[in-house]
Design an enzyme around this catalytic site. Structure first.
Site, short mmCIF file in Angstrom:
data_model
loop_
_atom_site.label_atom_id
_atom_site.label_comp_id
_atom_site.label_asym_id
_atom_site.label_seq_id
_atom_site.Cartn_x
_atom_site.Cartn_y
_atom_site.Cartn_z
N SER A 168 -44.79 -38.20 -107.43
CA SER A 168 -44.69 -37.60 -106.11
C SER A 168 -46.05 -37.04 -105.75
O SER A 168 -46.88 -36.80 -106.64
CB SER A 168 -43.65 -36.47 -106.14
OG SER A 168 -43.76 -35.65 -105.00
N TYR A 200 -39.39 -28.99 -109.12
CA TYR A 200 -39.64 -30.39 -108.78
C TYR A 200 -41.11 -30.75 -108.99
O TYR A 200 -41.44 -31.74 -109.64
CB TYR A 200 -39.21 -30.67 -107.34
CG TYR A 200 -39.30 -32.13 -106.96
CD1 TYR A 200 -38.28 -33.02 -107.29
CD2 TYR A 200 -40.41 -32.63 -106.29
CE1 TYR A 200 -38.36 -34.37 -106.96
CE2 TYR A 200 -40.51 -33.98 -105.95
CZ TYR A 200 -39.48 -34.84 -106.29
OH TYR A 200 -39.56 -36.18 -105.96
#
Length: 248
Positions: free
Chosen positions: A155, A168
């Site tokens: 990501s 995350y």
């Protein structure tokens, strides 16, 4: 090269056995269908069996190789669950040619000062522990492949720590490190490891992270598949320990 412009040959993944985690919807679903249409036998993993059954039927209806379904609760899987998984794959296929670690959860968009520990544990279990452990357990099966590809989901917040992305962001930064360490240790020279950052994509997770965003402005999961095909096929044989952006 521009990964978004990669044009795979139709039989790129012919006779390959590829496990896809989080195949129930979004990017995982698109990858399962795309890999199958390029010749792969895909092993569908997800939390929701009926979603996997729908994709199973869809792949069969397209005339692609018959897929398989492999339920496993990543957040709570025991060593025995993994042993059973490896045993099942070994008996059914005898080897594994690739893993797409697509499963992931967002957790909460809040400051670390207020981050709930139980959410932290869940995010780490699914986003970090599971891809590490699944790779470790499946390495002997990957070793039986002529050349295997393991693809981890990264990501933008896995490249640079970002505020209010909490567990995350931490999990994705750690996944990038896991990818590089597996690649550098090179215990099985026929197995390569790379990360892919899908970028802003029209998925349920993206909508949860950015509720104000208009999803119609984003790339669909199908639009970013060229990069996913590139990393799984033979054209990326010389890549190991890299991290690419699907939309570049």
């Amino acid at each position: 090269m521009k990964y978004s412009e990669y044009q795979p040959r139709p039989d790129l993944l012919k006779d390959r056995i590829i496990l896809i985690t989080g195949a129930g919807d979004g990017i995982g679903r698109a990858a399962a269908i795309s890999y199958a249409l390029h010749g792969a036998t895909v092993v569908l993993h997800g939390r929701t069996l009926n979603k996997l059954e729908v994709i199973y039927d869809e792949i069969e209806s397209l005339g692609a190789p018959q897929p398989a379904i492999l339920p496993l609760q990543l957040s709570s899987a025991s060593p025995q669950d993994y042993e059973l998984l490896v045993d099942t794959l070994d008996k059914q296929f005898g080897r594994l040619d690739g893993i797409l670690h697509n499963a992931g959860i967002l957790g909460e968009r809040t400051e670390l000062a207020n981050y709930p520990i139980e959410v932290w544990d869940d995010v780490m279990a699914v986003n970090l522990r599971a891809p590490f452990l699944l790779t470790q357990e499946l390495l002997p099966l990957l070793h039986k492949s002529e050349h295997a590809s393991v693809v981890f989901a990264s990501s933008g917040v896995g490249r640079e720590a970002r505020e209010r992305w909490g567990a995350y962001s931490v999990s994705k930064i750690a996944v990038e490190a896991v990818n590089q360490i597996f690649a550098k240790e090179n215990v099985y020279p026929n197995v390569r490891f790379n990360c892919i950052n899908p970028g802003a994509t029209r998925t349920a997770m993206r909508a949860k992270a950015y509720p104000e965003e208009d999803p119609k402005t984003l790339a669909t999961p199908e639009m970013i598949m060229p990069a996913y095909l590139y990393l799984m096929g033979d054209d990326s044989l010389n890549m190991n320990g890299q991290s690419i952006d699907a939309q570049d």
